[in-house]
Scaffold this motif. Structure first.
Motif, mmCIF file in Angstrom:
data_model
loop_
_atom_site.group_PDB
_atom_site.id
_atom_site.type_symbol
_atom_site.label_atom_id
_atom_site.label_comp_id
_atom_site.label_asym_id
_atom_site.label_seq_id
_atom_site.Cartn_x
_atom_site.Cartn_y
_atom_site.Cartn_z
ATOM 1 N N ILE A 78 72.978 -38.201 4.376
ATOM 2 C CA ILE A 78 72.864 -39.290 5.338
ATOM 3 C C ILE A 78 74.229 -39.959 5.367
ATOM 4 O O ILE A 78 74.648 -40.589 4.394
ATOM 5 C CB ILE A 78 71.772 -40.306 4.975
ATOM 6 N N ILE A 79 74.925 -39.772 6.461
ATOM 7 C CA ILE A 79 76.279 -40.299 6.620
ATOM 8 C C ILE A 79 76.258 -41.333 7.728
ATOM 9 O O ILE A 79 75.764 -41.070 8.830
ATOM 10 C CB ILE A 79 77.269 -39.170 6.947
ATOM 11 N N THR A 80 76.774 -42.522 7.418
ATOM 12 C CA THR A 80 76.796 -43.601 8.394
ATOM 13 C C THR A 80 78.231 -43.940 8.756
ATOM 14 O O THR A 80 79.070 -44.129 7.882
ATOM 15 C CB THR A 80 76.082 -44.852 7.854
ATOM 16 N N ILE A 81 78.482 -44.008 10.062
ATOM 17 C CA ILE A 81 79.802 -44.367 10.575
ATOM 18 C C ILE A 81 79.782 -45.836 10.958
ATOM 19 O O ILE A 81 78.936 -46.284 11.744
ATOM 20 C CB ILE A 81 80.170 -43.512 11.796
ATOM 21 N N ILE A 82 80.698 -46.590 10.375
ATOM 22 C CA ILE A 82 80.825 -47.997 10.708
ATOM 23 C C ILE A 82 82.239 -48.242 11.220
ATOM 24 O O ILE A 82 83.127 -47.402 11.060
ATOM 25 C CB ILE A 82 80.535 -48.910 9.495
ATOM 26 N N GLY A 83 82.453 -49.373 11.847
ATOM 27 C CA GLY A 83 83.778 -49.703 12.357
ATOM 28 C C GLY A 83 83.681 -50.731 13.449
ATOM 29 O O GLY A 83 82.604 -50.945 14.023
ATOM 30 N N PRO A 84 84.795 -51.375 13.785
ATOM 31 C CA PRO A 84 84.783 -52.410 14.826
ATOM 32 C C PRO A 84 84.517 -51.814 16.201
ATOM 33 O O PRO A 84 84.553 -50.598 16.399
ATOM 34 C CB PRO A 84 86.192 -53.013 14.736
ATOM 35 N N PHE A 117 86.889 -55.496 7.829
ATOM 36 C CA PHE A 117 85.711 -56.352 7.965
ATOM 37 C C PHE A 117 85.875 -57.743 7.352
ATOM 38 O O PHE A 117 85.039 -58.613 7.577
ATOM 39 C CB PHE A 117 84.497 -55.665 7.332
ATOM 40 N N GLY A 118 86.929 -57.949 6.562
ATOM 41 C CA GLY A 118 87.157 -59.268 5.992
ATOM 42 C C GLY A 118 86.619 -59.410 4.581
ATOM 43 O O GLY A 118 85.700 -58.700 4.168
ATOM 44 N N HIS A 119 87.196 -60.348 3.829
ATOM 45 C CA HIS A 119 86.820 -60.549 2.429
ATOM 46 C C HIS A 119 85.372 -61.007 2.283
ATOM 47 O O HIS A 119 84.662 -60.587 1.370
ATOM 48 C CB HIS A 119 87.745 -61.584 1.780
ATOM 49 N N GLN A 120 84.912 -61.866 3.200
ATOM 50 C CA GLN A 120 83.570 -62.433 3.059
ATOM 51 C C GLN A 120 82.504 -61.341 3.145
ATOM 52 O O GLN A 120 81.572 -61.294 2.336
ATOM 53 C CB GLN A 120 83.324 -63.492 4.124
ATOM 54 N N VAL A 121 82.649 -60.452 4.120
ATOM 55 C CA VAL A 121 81.697 -59.342 4.258
ATOM 56 C C VAL A 121 81.771 -58.423 3.043
ATOM 57 O O VAL A 121 80.749 -58.020 2.476
ATOM 58 C CB VAL A 121 81.974 -58.550 5.556
ATOM 59 N N ALA A 122 82.993 -58.088 2.635
ATOM 60 C CA ALA A 122 83.164 -57.183 1.499
ATOM 61 C C ALA A 122 82.552 -57.758 0.235
ATOM 62 O O ALA A 122 81.898 -57.047 -0.538
ATOM 63 C CB ALA A 122 84.647 -56.897 1.284
ATOM 64 N N GLU A 123 82.740 -59.060 -0.006
ATOM 65 C CA GLU A 123 82.190 -59.684 -1.212
ATOM 66 C C GLU A 123 80.671 -59.709 -1.174
ATOM 67 O O GLU A 123 80.006 -59.512 -2.192
ATOM 68 C CB GLU A 123 82.756 -61.095 -1.352
ATOM 69 N N SER A 124 80.100 -59.951 0.002
ATOM 70 C CA SER A 124 78.636 -59.984 0.096
ATOM 71 C C SER A 124 78.043 -58.599 -0.128
ATOM 72 O O SER A 124 76.962 -58.462 -0.695
ATOM 73 C CB SER A 124 78.196 -60.533 1.451
ATOM 74 N N LEU A 125 78.765 -57.551 0.303
ATOM 75 C CA LEU A 125 78.271 -56.190 0.117
ATOM 76 C C LEU A 125 78.479 -55.712 -1.312
ATOM 77 O O LEU A 125 77.741 -54.870 -1.805
ATOM 78 C CB LEU A 125 78.976 -55.230 1.078
ATOM 79 N N ALA A 126 79.489 -56.255 -1.989
ATOM 80 C CA ALA A 126 79.816 -55.784 -3.329
ATOM 81 C C ALA A 126 78.674 -56.001 -4.309
ATOM 82 O O ALA A 126 78.525 -55.264 -5.284
ATOM 83 C CB ALA A 126 81.078 -56.471 -3.837
ATOM 84 N N VAL A 127 77.842 -57.019 -4.046
ATOM 85 C CA VAL A 127 76.709 -57.287 -4.948
ATOM 86 C C VAL A 127 75.423 -56.688 -4.409
ATOM 87 O O VAL A 127 74.358 -56.895 -4.973
ATOM 88 C CB VAL A 127 76.516 -58.800 -5.174
ATOM 89 N N TYR A 128 75.522 -55.934 -3.340
ATOM 90 C CA TYR A 128 74.325 -55.410 -2.702
ATOM 91 C C TYR A 128 74.089 -53.959 -3.089
ATOM 92 O O TYR A 128 73.785 -53.126 -2.275
ATOM 93 C CB TYR A 128 74.437 -55.529 -1.173
ATOM 94 N N HIS A 129 74.278 -53.639 -4.334
ATOM 95 C CA HIS A 129 73.960 -52.288 -4.792
ATOM 96 C C HIS A 129 72.453 -52.153 -4.800
ATOM 97 O O HIS A 129 71.742 -53.047 -5.207
ATOM 98 C CB HIS A 129 74.531 -52.058 -6.188
ATOM 99 N N HIS A 130 71.967 -51.003 -4.418
ATOM 100 C CA HIS A 130 70.576 -50.902 -4.015
ATOM 101 C C HIS A 130 69.954 -49.631 -4.573
ATOM 102 O O HIS A 130 70.506 -48.560 -4.409
ATOM 103 C CB HIS A 130 70.553 -50.849 -2.475
#
Length: 257
Positions: free
Chosen positions: A33-39, A217-230
């Motif tokens: 399952i490969i997801t492409i993200i980007g602006p 994506f910016g520091h705020q998004v990256a920091e919020s995702l960094a703790v979202y290990h699932h």
């Protein structure tokens, strides 16, 4: 690689001599399952169209496995508003048998809507209908362009959970575009950050630390995702809530397939 469903080598697509997709390498195998993200404007949909064979490459190579069956879920369902069309009729237009269509609708949870007008479906119902149409083909590769588009927040996690289950049942590959970054981290095995070229790629748990991801994506998004290990040893119900028997998961937990 010989076991790839689709492989891109240095794929470049140019419009008016401007690269929209620039020298992209990508391989999709069964089980991925490969997801492409980007602006916006990053070339994500153009890349998908190249995989589908709808967009010609300016240079590079697109290789597909022999007799590859692709199921495509577009971002929007565009139909003539004055054309009467039931869910059942829409499915039969795919060329599959009535039994195949009914089974696919059952699997995606919208069989009860067979006699409903396609025009009157909610956003979530339309996406499940489009997924059913793709599923009826018994695809080797599922290609999804923003599968949660128009789906309310409660239904998004359940939809991504369904995509994971279909990957397991069909033993297919999945490649999708998504803007729902937090849900992507739960629903995917690999993330590719595209901004014409591949900025970075890797496991969801790792990519949020990548400088190229932070720059995009910016520091705020990256920091919020960094703790979202699932962890993936639970399910989501139709309301999007986590259903699990093993309690809450710590921020450092993450299972990879």
């Amino acid at each position: 690689m010989p076991d790839s469903l689709v492989q891109l080598k240095q794929l470049t697509v140019q419009f008016d001599d401007r690269p929209v997709v620039d020298r992209v390498d990508l391989s999709v195998r069964r089980g991925d399952i490969i997801t492409i993200i980007g602006p916006n404007g990053a070339g994500k949909t153009t890349l998908i169209k190249a995989i589908l064979g709808l967009q010609r490459a300016s240079s590079g190579q697109v290789s597909r496995a022999s007799r590859l069956v692709i199921g495509y879920v577009p971002q929007h369902l565009t139909l003539e508003a004055t054309l009467p069309l039931s869910v059942r009729r829409f499915m039969l237009l795919s060329g599959r048998t009535a039994r195949e269509c009914e089974a696919a609708l059952e699997r995606t949870g919208v069989r009860h809507l067979q006699e409903a007008s396609v025009h009157h479906l909610s956003g979530g119902e339309k996406q499940r209908l489009l997924l059913a149409r793709a599923l009826a083909r018994r695809p080797d590769l599922l290609v999804l362009d923003e599968p949660a588009q128009g789906v309310d927040i409660n239904g998004q996690a359940a939809l991504y959970e369904l995509i994971r289950e279909l990957r397991d049942e069909l033993d297919c590959g999945v490649i999708m575009i998504s803007h729902d970054l937090h849900l992507v981290m739960a629903a995917t095995d690999k993330v590719i950050c595209l901004n014409q070229h591949v900025c970075c790629s890797g496991y969801p748990a790792d990519i949020s630390h990548d400088p190229a991801f932070i720059e995009t994506f910016g520091h705020q998004v990256a920091e919020s995702l960094a703790v979202y290990h699932h962890r993936h040893n639970h399910r989501h119900n139709l309301h999007g809530d986590v259903v699990t028997s093993t309690g809450l998961h710590g921020a450092g937990d993450h299972d990879h397939h």
